[in-house]
Write a protein that holds these residues in place. Sequence first.
Motif, PDB file in Angstrom:
ATOM      1  N   ARG A  84       0.831  -1.208   0.000  1.00 45.48           N
ATOM      2  CA  ARG A  84       0.000   0.000   0.000  1.00 45.48           C
ATOM      3  C   ARG A  84       0.865   1.257   0.000  1.00 45.48           C
ATOM      4  NH1 ARG A  84      -5.086  -0.892   4.165  1.00 45.48           N
ATOM      5  NH2 ARG A  84      -6.632  -1.337   2.557  1.00 45.48           N
ATOM      6  N   ARG A  85       1.941   1.243   0.795  1.00 45.59           N
ATOM      7  CA  ARG A  85       2.807   2.416   0.887  1.00 45.59           C
ATOM      8  C   ARG A  85       3.453   2.706  -0.469  1.00 45.59           C
ATOM      9  NH1 ARG A  85       6.305   0.669   4.581  1.00 45.59           N
ATOM     10  NH2 ARG A  85       4.877   1.201   6.273  1.00 45.59           N
ATOM     11  N   LYS A  86       3.905   1.657  -1.149  1.00 44.03           N
ATOM     12  CA  LYS A  86       4.533   1.841  -2.461  1.00 44.03           C
ATOM     13  C   LYS A  86       3.519   2.384  -3.472  1.00 44.03           C
ATOM     14  CE  LYS A  86       7.883  -1.875  -1.774  1.00 44.03           C
ATOM     15  NZ  LYS A  86       8.235  -3.280  -2.117  1.00 44.03           N
ATOM     16  N   ARG A  87       2.284   1.924  -3.369  1.00 43.59           N
ATOM     17  CA  ARG A  87       1.262   2.397  -4.293  1.00 43.59           C
ATOM     18  C   ARG A  87       1.009   3.883  -4.087  1.00 43.59           C
ATOM     19  NH1 ARG A  87      -3.859   3.761  -4.519  1.00 43.59           N
ATOM     20  NH2 ARG A  87      -5.082   3.280  -6.374  1.00 43.59           N
ATOM     21  N   VAL A  88       0.913   4.297  -2.823  1.00 44.32           N
ATOM     22  CA  VAL A  88       0.690   5.710  -2.515  1.00 44.32           C
ATOM     23  C   VAL A  88       1.868   6.549  -2.997  1.00 44.32           C
ATOM     24  CG1 VAL A  88       0.460   7.377  -0.649  1.00 44.32           C
ATOM     25  CG2 VAL A  88      -0.841   5.248  -0.570  1.00 44.32           C
ATOM     26  N   ALA A  89       3.108   6.028  -2.791  1.00 41.28           N
ATOM     27  CA  ALA A  89       4.297   6.764  -3.209  1.00 41.28           C
ATOM     28  C   ALA A  89       4.332   6.945  -4.724  1.00 41.28           C
ATOM     29  CB  ALA A  89       5.553   6.037  -2.742  1.00 41.28           C
ATOM     30  N   ARG A  90       3.960   5.905  -5.453  1.00 42.48           N
ATOM     31  CA  ARG A  90       3.931   6.003  -6.909  1.00 42.48           C
ATOM     32  C   ARG A  90       2.913   7.047  -7.356  1.00 42.48           C
ATOM     33  NH1 ARG A  90       4.375   0.303  -6.781  1.00 42.48           N
ATOM     34  NH2 ARG A  90       2.116   0.107  -7.088  1.00 42.48           N
ATOM     35  N   LYS A  91       1.772   7.068  -6.656  1.00 43.80           N
ATOM     36  CA  LYS A  91       0.723   8.019  -7.030  1.00 43.80           C
ATOM     37  C   LYS A  91       1.166   9.450  -6.766  1.00 43.80           C
ATOM     38  CE  LYS A  91      -4.208   8.931  -6.387  1.00 43.80           C
ATOM     39  NZ  LYS A  91      -5.440   8.523  -5.697  1.00 43.80           N
ATOM     40  N   VAL A  92       1.848   9.673  -5.622  1.00 41.16           N
ATOM     41  CA  VAL A  92       2.307  11.012  -5.271  1.00 41.16           C
ATOM     42  C   VAL A  92       3.362  11.499  -6.254  1.00 41.16           C
ATOM     43  CG1 VAL A  92       3.608  12.326  -3.550  1.00 41.16           C
ATOM     44  CG2 VAL A  92       1.748  10.814  -2.835  1.00 41.16           C
ATOM     45  N   ASN A  93       4.241  10.581  -6.680  1.00 45.25           N
ATOM     46  CA  ASN A  93       5.327  10.962  -7.587  1.00 45.25           C
ATOM     47  C   ASN A  93       4.912  11.021  -9.042  1.00 45.25           C
ATOM     48  OD1 ASN A  93       7.202  11.147  -5.498  1.00 45.25           O
ATOM     49  ND2 ASN A  93       7.611   8.945  -5.557  1.00 45.25           N
ATOM     50  N   ASP A  94       3.696  10.607  -9.335  1.00 46.58           N
ATOM     51  CA  ASP A  94       3.202  10.622 -10.711  1.00 46.58           C
ATOM     52  C   ASP A  94       2.588  11.989 -10.993  1.00 46.58           C
ATOM     53  OD1 ASP A  94       2.076  10.260 -13.157  1.00 46.58           O
ATOM     54  OD2 ASP A  94       0.827   8.544 -12.615  1.00 46.58           O
ATOM     55  N   PRO A  95       3.160  12.754 -11.915  1.00 45.69           N
ATOM     56  CA  PRO A  95       2.584  14.084 -12.188  1.00 45.69           C
ATOM     57  C   PRO A  95       1.144  14.018 -12.652  1.00 45.69           C
ATOM     58  CG  PRO A  95       4.228  13.465 -13.857  1.00 45.69           C
ATOM     59  CD  PRO A  95       4.346  12.471 -12.738  1.00 45.69           C
ATOM     60  N   CYS A  96       0.740  12.882 -13.246  1.00 45.48           N
ATOM     61  CA  CYS A  96      -0.646  12.748 -13.697  1.00 45.48           C
ATOM     62  C   CYS A  96      -1.608  12.680 -12.528  1.00 45.48           C
ATOM     63  CB  CYS A  96      -0.807  11.502 -14.567  1.00 45.48           C
ATOM     64  SG  CYS A  96      -0.115  11.707 -16.221  1.00 45.48           S
ATOM     65  N   ALA A  97      -1.086  12.324 -11.338  1.00 46.94           N
ATOM     66  CA  ALA A  97      -1.966  12.254 -10.172  1.00 46.94           C
ATOM     67  C   ALA A  97      -2.284  13.639  -9.634  1.00 46.94           C
ATOM     68  CB  ALA A  97      -1.309  11.412  -9.067  1.00 46.94           C
ATOM     69  N   GLN A  98      -1.442  14.638 -10.021  1.00 45.35           N
ATOM     70  CA  GLN A  98      -1.639  15.986  -9.510  1.00 45.35           C
ATOM     71  C   GLN A  98      -2.447  16.870 -10.434  1.00 45.35           C
ATOM     72  OE1 GLN A  98      -0.523  16.393  -6.466  1.00 45.35           O
ATOM     73  NE2 GLN A  98       0.344  14.316  -6.561  1.00 45.35           N
ATOM     74  N   ARG A  99      -2.596  16.442 -11.697  1.00 47.44           N
ATOM     75  CA  ARG A  99      -3.353  17.240 -12.661  1.00 47.44           C
ATOM     76  C   ARG A  99      -3.952  16.320 -13.677  1.00 47.44           C
ATOM     77  NH1 ARG A  99       0.107  17.040 -16.964  1.00 47.44           N
ATOM     78  NH2 ARG A  99       2.323  16.764 -16.458  1.00 47.44           N
ATOM     79  N   THR A 100      -4.777  16.817 -14.529  1.00 56.01           N
ATOM     80  CA  THR A 100      -5.365  16.028 -15.596  1.00 56.01           C
ATOM     81  C   THR A 100      -4.394  15.932 -16.752  1.00 56.01           C
ATOM     82  OG1 THR A 100      -7.558  16.760 -14.983  1.00 56.01           O
ATOM     83  CG2 THR A 100      -7.295  15.820 -17.189  1.00 56.01           C
ATOM     84  N   CYS A 101      -3.968  14.718 -17.083  1.00 58.61           N
ATOM     85  CA  CYS A 101      -2.987  14.538 -18.163  1.00 58.61           C
ATOM     86  C   CYS A 101      -3.703  14.474 -19.495  1.00 58.61           C
ATOM     87  CB  CYS A 101      -2.185  13.261 -17.931  1.00 58.61           C
ATOM     88  SG  CYS A 101      -1.027  13.430 -16.559  1.00 58.61           S
TER      89      CYS A 101
END
Length: 264
Positions: free
Chosen positions: A241-258
Motif C-alpha cells: 500500500r505504501r509503495k502504491r501511494v508513493a507512486r501516485k504522489v510521484n506521478d505528475p498525472c496524479a496531480q493534474r489532468t494529463c
Amino acid sequence: MEYLDLGPVRVSTSPRTTDPERYQLALVTGDLVLCDTSHPYEAGSTPAADRTVVLQLPRTSLPFRPERVDRLLSQRIPATRGTGAALAQFLGSVGAHADGCGERELARLGSAALGLATACLAERLDVYDDLPAEAREEALLRQIDAYIEHNLADPELTPGAVAARHHISLRRLHLLFEGRPAGVAATIRGRRLAAARADLLRPDLKRRPVHSIAARWGFSSATVFSRAFRQAYGTSPTELRRKRVARKVNDPCAQRTCTGAAPA
C-alpha cells in the motif's frame, strides 16, 4: 456488469443474437433457459433483458451432439438443486467476483462456468454417466474451481470441505489436482492472496485495515496473512500500500489532468 469476456465463454446482462453458433444459458426468474443463436427464437422464449444474466458459449465447446442439446432449447431448467443451482449461483455473483481480476483469473472463471454448464446440461439430458471419463473429470474439476472461487471468504474452506461438498474422497481430490501447478490447499491460499492483493490496491478500500481485508478472504489472522503475503509477493501488505501511494504522489498525472501535452 454489462458484458464480461471470460476466455472460453462470455457473460452479459442481456441476450446477444449477433454471434452465430453459440448457445446462451440465461438465468431468468430463478430458472435457466437455453437458447441457440443459430436458431430463430420462438415467440415469448427470448428472456427479458432487464432480469437476466446470460452465459454465452460456443456450440463446439459442449461434448454433446447438437441434436441432443436441441431438445432443451427454450425449456426451463430448474436452478434450485444440483448443478443447476451451482451454475445459477455462479452467474448471479460472477460480476462481483470478476471485479479487479486479471486476464488469467477471468479465463479461470470462464473455464469454471463452462464446466458447470456442461455438467448441468449433462444432468438434464441424463447423459452424465455417458460422458468420457476425461470429460467427467474435467467437468468435476471446473465445478470444484467454481466452488473454491465462490467460497474463498469462508475460513472453513479446506481440502476436506471441498472433497465432502463434491462427494469424493480427499485422495481423489488430490489426484484431480496432480496435473496442476499447485495442489488444493496451495490453490485456495493463492486465490485468497490474489483477491486480498486486489483489495489492497483498490482506492475505495484504502482506509480498510489490513486485518479486515485478511479476514474478508478467509485468513485466520493478520499474522498468518502477512507471512503468506510476503512469501508470495516479496513484500508485506502494508508495504504494498505504501509503495502504491508513493507512486501516485510521484506521478505528475496524479496531480493534474494529463492530456498527453507537455505542461506550459
